[in-house]
Design a protein around this motif. Structure first.
Motif, short mmCIF file in Angstrom:
data_model
loop_
_atom_site.label_atom_id
_atom_site.label_comp_id
_atom_site.label_asym_id
_atom_site.label_seq_id
_atom_site.Cartn_x
_atom_site.Cartn_y
_atom_site.Cartn_z
N PRO A 102 -45.91 -62.44 -0.63
CA PRO A 102 -45.11 -61.77 0.40
C PRO A 102 -43.93 -62.62 0.85
CG PRO A 102 -47.44 -61.53 0.88
CD PRO A 102 -47.35 -62.48 -0.27
N GLY A 103 -42.78 -61.97 0.98
CA GLY A 103 -41.59 -62.62 1.48
C GLY A 103 -40.88 -63.54 0.52
N ALA A 104 -41.45 -63.75 -0.67
CA ALA A 104 -40.87 -64.68 -1.64
C ALA A 104 -40.19 -63.91 -2.76
CB ALA A 104 -41.95 -65.60 -2.21
N GLY A 105 -39.51 -64.66 -3.65
CA GLY A 105 -38.87 -63.98 -4.77
C GLY A 105 -37.92 -64.87 -5.54
N PHE A 106 -37.23 -64.24 -6.47
CA PHE A 106 -36.27 -64.91 -7.33
C PHE A 106 -34.90 -64.87 -6.66
CE2 PHE A 106 -39.56 -62.99 -9.94
CZ PHE A 106 -39.89 -63.99 -10.85
N GLY A 107 -34.33 -66.03 -6.37
CA GLY A 107 -33.00 -66.08 -5.78
C GLY A 107 -31.93 -65.61 -6.76
N THR A 108 -30.72 -65.53 -6.29
CA THR A 108 -29.62 -65.04 -7.11
C THR A 108 -29.46 -65.89 -8.37
OG1 THR A 108 -28.48 -64.21 -5.15
CG2 THR A 108 -27.17 -64.47 -7.15
N THR A 115 -25.01 -61.11 -11.66
CA THR A 115 -26.02 -61.88 -10.96
C THR A 115 -26.88 -60.92 -10.14
OG1 THR A 115 -24.57 -62.27 -9.05
CG2 THR A 115 -24.56 -63.93 -10.80
N HIS A 116 -28.14 -61.31 -9.93
CA HIS A 116 -29.01 -60.48 -9.11
C HIS A 116 -30.13 -61.32 -8.52
CE1 HIS A 116 -32.73 -59.46 -11.69
NE2 HIS A 116 -32.14 -60.48 -12.26
N SER A 117 -30.80 -60.76 -7.53
CA SER A 117 -31.97 -61.38 -6.93
C SER A 117 -33.07 -60.34 -6.84
CB SER A 117 -31.66 -61.92 -5.53
OG SER A 117 -31.28 -60.87 -4.66
N GLU A 118 -34.32 -60.83 -6.86
CA GLU A 118 -35.49 -59.95 -6.75
C GLU A 118 -36.48 -60.61 -5.79
OE1 GLU A 118 -36.37 -58.13 -11.07
OE2 GLU A 118 -36.06 -60.29 -11.04
N HIS A 168 -31.46 -52.06 -3.61
CA HIS A 168 -32.49 -51.05 -3.72
C HIS A 168 -33.88 -51.67 -3.56
CE1 HIS A 168 -29.70 -47.98 -5.18
NE2 HIS A 168 -29.20 -48.87 -6.01
N ILE A 169 -34.81 -50.84 -3.16
CA ILE A 169 -36.23 -51.17 -3.20
C ILE A 169 -36.86 -50.34 -4.31
CG2 ILE A 169 -38.43 -51.12 -1.98
CD1 ILE A 169 -36.63 -53.11 -0.73
N ILE A 170 -37.58 -51.01 -5.22
CA ILE A 170 -38.34 -50.26 -6.23
C ILE A 170 -39.81 -50.50 -5.98
CG2 ILE A 170 -36.52 -50.20 -7.97
CD1 ILE A 170 -37.97 -52.48 -9.41
N GLY A 200 -47.16 -52.67 -4.88
CA GLY A 200 -46.22 -53.26 -3.95
C GLY A 200 -44.79 -52.81 -4.20
N SER A 201 -43.84 -53.59 -3.68
CA SER A 201 -42.42 -53.21 -3.77
C SER A 201 -41.57 -54.43 -4.06
CB SER A 201 -41.95 -52.54 -2.48
OG SER A 201 -42.04 -53.43 -1.38
N LEU A 202 -40.43 -54.18 -4.69
CA LEU A 202 -39.52 -55.23 -5.13
C LEU A 202 -38.13 -54.91 -4.57
CD1 LEU A 202 -39.75 -57.74 -7.04
CD2 LEU A 202 -38.92 -56.25 -8.87
N ARG A 203 -37.53 -55.88 -3.88
CA ARG A 203 -36.20 -55.70 -3.29
C ARG A 203 -35.16 -56.29 -4.22
NH1 ARG A 203 -36.75 -58.57 0.95
NH2 ARG A 203 -35.18 -60.21 0.72
N HIS A 204 -34.23 -55.45 -4.66
CA HIS A 204 -33.22 -55.84 -5.66
C HIS A 204 -31.83 -55.81 -5.04
CE1 HIS A 204 -30.97 -55.62 -9.52
NE2 HIS A 204 -30.17 -54.84 -8.82
N GLU A 205 -31.04 -56.86 -5.33
CA GLU A 205 -29.61 -56.88 -5.00
C GLU A 205 -28.87 -57.47 -6.18
OE1 GLU A 205 -28.39 -58.53 -1.30
OE2 GLU A 205 -30.10 -57.71 -0.19
#
Length: 238
Positions: free
Chosen positions: A51-57, A101-104, A84-86, A72-77
């Motif tokens: 929770p709250g963690a992820g792959f930076g840009t 570039t993107h982050s997840e 988006h949230i998938i 669960g859900s994945l926040r994408h930019e």
């Protein structure tokens, strides 16, 4: 028919505290010269993010990247302006093309997100980057395959820059199923998300996988309720 079996326990493992990942093929610090992909299929990562963690840009180019949340859900930019949230029951694709570039990040502060990330080498280099996602309908894959990724821009599936097809299927115990290849020179890679199936004399359980070539049609039986991902790809490396 030629086959290669990849057991769940034979995959590479990465443990970063916030991320636990299994790599079907060589990726990052996991390297096995015998496991550099299957034809144009290059990566299948089975990721769990806290929770709250992820792959930076971070950057990508000239790769087709498919994300399939399992829970669960994945926040994408990304640098194209997409935010988006998938969620489980959806699918996302990025054609990295000339570069982006993107982050997840985990979209939840309380629950883990589990997802498959699949990379396919592109058919055409340096296309304009693009993004797409789609909500899937669970009933469309009950004891049958639902086409979710396709090179046909006119289909209901998300489009991929490669002659590749992804299908998902949920099969009840005792059900048989088949998959007919689009081209006989292609290969098909079967990833057992959950459950158990038999292909000929080969028994495959949760997170096992098998690659098959030199066949026109794949036939299997579900030994137990099974969730399957099938990926058909060209086999030539050039």
């Amino acid at each position: 028919m030629n086959t290669i079996v990849h057991r769940a326990g034979s995959r590479g493992v990465a443990e970063h505290g916030w991320l636990h990942s299994h790599h079907t093929f060589s990726f990052a610090d996991y390297y096995d010269p015998r496991r550099m992909g299957f034809g144009k299929l290059r990566v299948i990562n089975d990721d769990v993010v806290k929770p709250g963690a992820g792959f930076g840009t971070h950057p990508h180019d000239n790769m087709e990247i498919v994300s399939i949340p399992l829970s669960g859900s994945l926040r994408h930019e990304d640098s194209m302006g997409n935010k988006h949230i998938i969620r489980a029951g959806e699918i996302q694709i990025m054609s990295a093309g000339t570069g982006l570039t993107h982050s997840e990040y985990n979209g939840s502060d309380t629950e883990k997100v589990k997802f498959l990330q699949v990379w396919v080498l592109p058919k055409y280099q340096n296309i304009d980057p693009r993004y797409a996602q789609k909500t899937l309908i669970a009933t469309d894959r009950e004891n049958q395959f639902d086409l979710v990724v396709s090179p046909d821009k006119e289909s209901d599936a998300v489009w991929i820059n490669q002659d590749a097809w992804f299908s998902l299927g949920d099969f009840d115990a005792g059900q048989s199923g088949e998959y007919e290849l689009h081209y006989p020179e292609h290969g098909v890679y079967v990833f057992v998300i959950d459950g158990s199936i038999a292909i000929g004399h080969e028994m495959l359980n949760k997170r096992d996988a098998i690659g098959l070539t030199e066949l026109d049609k794949l036939i299997f039986v579900a030994n137990a309720s099974a969730k399957l991902l099938i990926i058909e790809v060209p086999m030539q490396q050039g």
